[in-house]
Design a protein around this motif. Structure first.
Motif: not given
Length: 366
Positions: A85-97
């Motif tokens: 999970e630490a590889e995910f960032s809130l900065k990325y333009p991702i609408t859906d995980v």
């Protein structure tokens, strides 16, 4: 018997930018096996027709990539592996995980899944719990309507997804003979989700097969979103080649658009690379005749023995390693190709494997 020591003296790395070679460097020690036997059995694989291009063609491709400043999509999905999970960032333009949890276990039960809030409390987008099964035989049994396993696993999956925004089925080993049972299984899940979206990740196709549990048109009647896994054009046991060449992906997208409604279609892109070795496999059990043949072929002259008289020997062997992977340029070109085809939703397997600088070229706005 001791394992033979292998001397790696020749490394040939192919940089994949719509199938051309260029010197580059990238760690290749991590491997992520994602292909299934069902994918390999289909006719959507193609041989690499061209592994090198001229300098002028290379310059043209790089120029095309440099001209891409931002590509907008209506939805951008990113898979996040449980435990990473630490590889995910809130900065990325991702609408859906797509939160990829552990596979259904050997007892045909859902594993323990943390609540959405544990890792995605601050994330404002949607998080879909992703389930999988590793075995074709287990998948077959789970889909049988006359066995209690089916209803039990459905209830467990729906219950596990209670704190999530949706549930995704990434079952990649469904036998073609179980097509009707699979579709009924999905209908039952959809009904029990009570309005939450049911999404799917399915293998790539370039045409409709005579019988196929992953029939695009059939599945689009049930699922709210369908992610096409347009990667593993070449896989661990195939000849070396692109994980997903742009022309191959274009053929998949063009076919898919004729089968799945625009609002449900998501084209998947890969972040991982893969390596191949030319040397034969040596790390295995052998007949005595095989050991003697290796000794002859390798010119082994010295045999050692341990204190109990057991013989062993060591030799060195030169191998060539070939690596294919994506970088920012190749990903920009492929994403732009999908955009030009009118594809409005894309997904990435998986967050953490990429060069994070790539995300600045994507935006939400379609």
């Amino acid at each position: 018997m001791k394992k033979a020591k292998v001397l790696l003296t020749s490394i040939s790395v192919f940089f994949m930018l719509t199938s051309f070679s260029c010197q580059s460097s990238m760690p290749i020690e991590n491997s992520d096996e994602t292909e299934s036997s069902e994918q390999i059995e289909t006719d959507v694989k193609q041989d690499v027709k061209k592994e090198t291009i001229s300098f002028e063609e290379e310059e043209e491709l790089l120029k095309e990539s440099e001209g891409i400043k931002r590509i907008d999509f209506g939805e951008i999905w990113g898979y996040v592996m449980i435990g990473r999970e630490a590889e995910f960032s809130l900065k990325y333009p991702i609408t859906d995980v797509g939160y990829f949890c552990d596979a259904v276990n050997v007892f045909s039960e859902m594993p323990s899944v943390p609540p959405r809030s544990k890792f995605f409390k601050k994330y404002k987008g949607r998080v879909h719990l992703v389930t999988s099964v590793d075995s074709k035989s287990q998948t077959h049994l789970l889909l049988q309507p006359d066995l209690p396993l089916r209803d039990r696993i459905i209830d467990q999956m729906v219950n596990a997804a209670k704190t999530y925004d949706g549930l995704q089925i990434d079952w990649e080993s469904v036998p073609k003979e179980d097509d009707e049972n699979f579709w009924e299984f999905l209908r039952l899940i959809k009904e029990k989700l009570g309005g939450k979206p049911l999404t799917m990740a399915i293998p790539a196709r370039t045409r409709t097969l005579e019988r196929d549990a992953y029939n695009y048109a059939k599945l689009s009647e049930i699922a709210d979103r369908i992610i096409i896994m347009a990667y593993d054009e070449h896989w661990s046991t195939s000849k070396p080649g692109a994980i997903a060449s742009t022309d191959w992906c274009k053929r998949i997208a063009e076919y898919t658009k004729t089968q799945i409604p625009e609002e449900k279609l998501i084209m998947g892109l890969s972040f991982y690379g893969r390596t191949w070795m030319t040397a034969p496999v040596r790390a295995q059990a052998w007949y005595n005749s095989g050991i003697e043949r290796i000794k002859r072929e390798q010119g082994v002259a010295e045999i050692s023995r341990d204190s109990y008289g057991t013989p062993h020997f060591t030799f060195k062997e030169e191998v060539t390693i070939t690596a294919w992977y994506d970088d920012i340029d190749s990903l920009k070109i492929r994403a732009k190709m999908y955009s030009d085809l009118g594809i409005k939703k894309i997904a990435f397997w998986r967050v953490g494997q990429e060069n994070s600088e790539f995300w600045k070229y994507l935006g939400i706005g379609r």
